[in-house]
Design an enzyme around this catalytic site. Sequence first.
Site, PDB file in Angstrom:
ATOM      1  N   CYS A 174      34.799   8.890  21.009  1.00  0.00           N
ATOM      2  CA  CYS A 174      33.943  10.078  20.873  1.00  0.00           C
ATOM      3  C   CYS A 174      34.725  11.246  20.288  1.00  0.00           C
ATOM      4  O   CYS A 174      35.643  11.769  20.926  1.00  0.00           O
ATOM      5  CB  CYS A 174      33.370  10.407  22.259  1.00  0.00           C
ATOM      6  SG  CYS A 174      32.811  12.093  22.488  1.00  0.00           S
ATOM      7  N   CYS A 221      34.654  14.553  22.177  1.00  0.00           N
ATOM      8  CA  CYS A 221      35.460  14.454  23.400  1.00  0.00           C
ATOM      9  C   CYS A 221      36.910  14.775  23.107  1.00  0.00           C
ATOM     10  O   CYS A 221      37.573  15.499  23.841  1.00  0.00           O
ATOM     11  CB  CYS A 221      35.369  13.054  24.001  1.00  0.00           C
ATOM     12  SG  CYS A 221      33.715  12.549  24.506  1.00  0.00           S
TER      13      CYS A 221
END
Length: 144
Positions: free
Chosen positions: A69, A72
């Site tokens: 991600c 993230c």
Amino acid sequence: MSSASHIVCPHCGAINRIPGDRLTDAPKCGKCHGALFTGHPLALDDDNFQRHLARNDIPLLVDFWAPWCGPCKMMAPAYEQAAAQLEPHIRVAKLNTEVAQAIAAQYQIRSIPTLALFRDGKEIARQPGAMGAADIVRWATSHS
Ligand SMILES: [Zn+2]
């Protein structure tokens, strides 16, 4: 503040009883002698999530993330900064949803990153999407 808090050691999992006025005094674990607060997010997994969720008297902040991600990864440095500011009043942790898939499913994490704040084992607030350090601190503090 004079009441004591139970704090789960991030290193060995021992439950420490810390007087309220000692919480900000760099307390160490009575069992392994490691620092109870490192200023860095604690990695949670299937083995230690439940213990930190249920046995800490301070709120638990969890960043649900995954290695693939992008947002993230972008938020990770901000989350590190936030951890240094929020501890020792909030236990700051992160959970890799690829590794601990059952926990991510149990809490119905549908997008990542998602921040969730827990107290006494119950979720009290949730915020999907990446945030900067100041926003993370503000959000967590306002809900804890
Ligand atoms: Zn310990």
